[in-house]
Design an enzyme around this catalytic site. Structure first.
Site, PDB file in Angstrom:
ATOM      1  N   ASP A   1       0.870  -1.177   0.000  1.00  0.00           N
ATOM      2  CA  ASP A   1       0.000   0.000   0.000  1.00  0.00           C
ATOM      3  C   ASP A   1       0.911   1.233   0.000  1.00  0.00           C
ATOM      4  O   ASP A   1       2.132   1.121  -0.178  1.00  0.00           O
ATOM      5  CB  ASP A   1      -0.999  -0.048   1.171  1.00  0.00           C
TER       6      ASP A   1
ATOM      7  N   CYS B   1       3.033  -3.288   4.073  1.00  0.00           N
ATOM      8  CA  CYS B   1       2.188  -2.148   4.448  1.00  0.00           C
ATOM      9  C   CYS B   1       2.915  -1.429   5.585  1.00  0.00           C
ATOM     10  O   CYS B   1       4.113  -1.624   5.759  1.00  0.00           O
ATOM     11  CB  CYS B   1       0.767  -2.589   4.801  1.00  0.00           C
ATOM     12  N   GLY B   2       2.211  -0.607   6.340  1.00  0.00           N
ATOM     13  CA  GLY B   2       2.896   0.138   7.397  1.00  0.00           C
ATOM     14  C   GLY B   2       3.490  -0.785   8.441  1.00  0.00           C
ATOM     15  O   GLY B   2       4.659  -0.653   8.818  1.00  0.00           O
ATOM     16  N   THR B   3       2.684  -1.732   8.894  1.00  0.00           N
ATOM     17  CA  THR B   3       3.138  -2.670   9.925  1.00  0.00           C
ATOM     18  C   THR B   3       3.373  -4.085   9.406  1.00  0.00           C
ATOM     19  O   THR B   3       4.005  -4.892  10.092  1.00  0.00           O
ATOM     20  CB  THR B   3       2.055  -2.793  11.024  1.00  0.00           C
ATOM     21  N   GLY B   4       2.807  -4.416   8.270  1.00  0.00           N
ATOM     22  CA  GLY B   4       2.817  -5.790   7.754  1.00  0.00           C
ATOM     23  C   GLY B   4       1.649  -6.603   8.302  1.00  0.00           C
ATOM     24  O   GLY B   4       1.373  -7.709   7.820  1.00  0.00           O
ATOM     25  N   ILE B   5       0.950  -6.063   9.283  1.00  0.00           N
ATOM     26  CA  ILE B   5      -0.124  -6.825   9.940  1.00  0.00           C
ATOM     27  C   ILE B   5      -1.333  -6.989   9.007  1.00  0.00           C
ATOM     28  O   ILE B   5      -1.821  -8.106   8.803  1.00  0.00           O
ATOM     29  CB  ILE B   5      -0.546  -6.138  11.257  1.00  0.00           C
ATOM     30  N   GLY B   6      -1.814  -5.877   8.470  1.00  0.00           N
ATOM     31  CA  GLY B   6      -2.985  -5.960   7.593  1.00  0.00           C
ATOM     32  C   GLY B   6      -2.727  -6.873   6.405  1.00  0.00           C
ATOM     33  O   GLY B   6      -3.577  -7.713   6.048  1.00  0.00           O
ATOM     34  N   MET B   7      -1.561  -6.752   5.806  1.00  0.00           N
ATOM     35  CA  MET B   7      -1.225  -7.595   4.647  1.00  0.00           C
ATOM     36  C   MET B   7      -1.230  -9.067   5.019  1.00  0.00           C
ATOM     37  O   MET B   7      -1.753  -9.911   4.273  1.00  0.00           O
ATOM     38  CB  MET B   7       0.159  -7.215   4.101  1.00  0.00           C
TER      39      MET B   7
ATOM     40  N   HIS C   1      10.426 -23.878   9.306  1.00  0.00           N
ATOM     41  CA  HIS C   1       9.370 -24.568  10.064  1.00  0.00           C
ATOM     42  C   HIS C   1       7.985 -24.396   9.451  1.00  0.00           C
ATOM     43  O   HIS C   1       7.189 -25.326   9.467  1.00  0.00           O
ATOM     44  CB  HIS C   1       9.318 -24.037  11.506  1.00  0.00           C
TER      45      HIS C   1
ATOM     46  N   ARG D   1       8.905 -33.303  10.785  1.00  0.00           N
ATOM     47  CA  ARG D   1       7.770 -33.062  11.697  1.00  0.00           C
ATOM     48  C   ARG D   1       7.005 -31.801  11.307  1.00  0.00           C
ATOM     49  O   ARG D   1       5.803 -31.696  11.580  1.00  0.00           O
ATOM     50  CB  ARG D   1       8.254 -32.956  13.142  1.00  0.00           C
ATOM     51  N   HIS D   2       7.678 -30.885  10.633  1.00  0.00           N
ATOM     52  CA  HIS D   2       7.012 -29.635  10.229  1.00  0.00           C
ATOM     53  C   HIS D   2       6.003 -29.876   9.105  1.00  0.00           C
ATOM     54  O   HIS D   2       5.013 -29.175   8.990  1.00  0.00           O
ATOM     55  CB  HIS D   2       8.049 -28.593   9.805  1.00  0.00           C
TER      56      HIS D   2
HETATM   57  C1  RB5 Z   1      -2.086   2.484   6.561  1.00  0.00           C
HETATM   58  O1  RB5 Z   1      -2.154   3.679   7.248  1.00  0.00           O
HETATM   59  C2  RB5 Z   1      -1.856   1.324   7.524  1.00  0.00           C
HETATM   60  O2  RB5 Z   1      -3.007   1.086   8.266  1.00  0.00           O
HETATM   61  C3  RB5 Z   1      -1.450   0.080   6.751  1.00  0.00           C
HETATM   62  O3  RB5 Z   1      -0.321   0.354   6.003  1.00  0.00           O
HETATM   63  C4  RB5 Z   1      -1.080  -1.150   7.581  1.00  0.00           C
HETATM   64  O4  RB5 Z   1      -0.147  -0.849   8.559  1.00  0.00           O
HETATM   65  C5  RB5 Z   1      -2.174  -1.980   8.054  1.00  0.00           C
HETATM   66  O5  RB5 Z   1      -1.974  -3.045   8.654  1.00  0.00           O
END
Ligand code: RB5
Length: 149
Positions: free
Chosen positions: A8, A65-71, A98, A132-133
């Site tokens: 993003d 993305c900003g944190t990689g979490i949303g992706m 693993h 095992r993995h």
């Molecule tokens: C965008 O502001 C931010 O929410 C997105 O890049 C990401 O970090 C979401 O997980």
């Protein structure tokens, strides 16, 4: 081995750098966007990359993305996708050895370009250990589509 990549707006700058790095490593890359720093919704790009991996059209994916979490949340909704959010070399290596991760998620607002390049190189070069993995990966696959109902 071919890799699809996407970001993003928050991951755009790092994606551009890693695309150049993949070219240096002579790894074929398919850039699925975004193509500028204009605001872009991470689920749209994550879905494009995850679909390519799920269909076997590319072996690996890279999502930023900003944190990689949303992706990583979005990518892991696709059957056959194992997306790993990595912040360091240890998680990059273990996610391959693993978890047989086929998508690497990175936080563009969290890590610098130098570390990101090293993470990507280790992640691309590390083999799945199997054994095992393999049994555990099969258990993940068996859970795909469960609703909790
Ligand atoms: C965008 O502001 C931010 O929410 C997105 O890049 C990401 O970090 C979401 O997980």
């Amino acid at each position: 081995m071919k890799i699809a990549l996407g970001s993003d707006h928050a991951g755009f700058e790092l994606k551009e750098d890693l695309r150049a790095y993949l070219a240096e490593l002579k790894i074929e890359a398919l850039d699925l966007g975004t193509y500028s720093e204009d605001s872009a919704d991470y689920p749209d790009v994550a879905a494009k990359v995850a679909e390519k991996v799920a269909r076997g059209e590319v072996a690996r994916g890279l999502l930023i993305c900003g944190t990689g979490i949303g992706m990583s949340i979005v990518a892991n909704r696709f059957a056959g996708v194992r997306a790993a959010l990595c912040h360091d070399l240890y998680t990059a290596r273990i996610s391959r050895e693993h978890n047989n991760a086929n998508i690497l998620a990175l936080g563009g607002r969290l890590i610098g370009k130098g570390l990101a390049r090293e993470i990507l190189k280790v992640w691309m070069e590390t083999e799945f250990q199997g054994g095992r993995h393999e049994r555990r990966i099969r258990k993940i696959a068996a859970l795909e589509g469960k609703t909790g109902k």
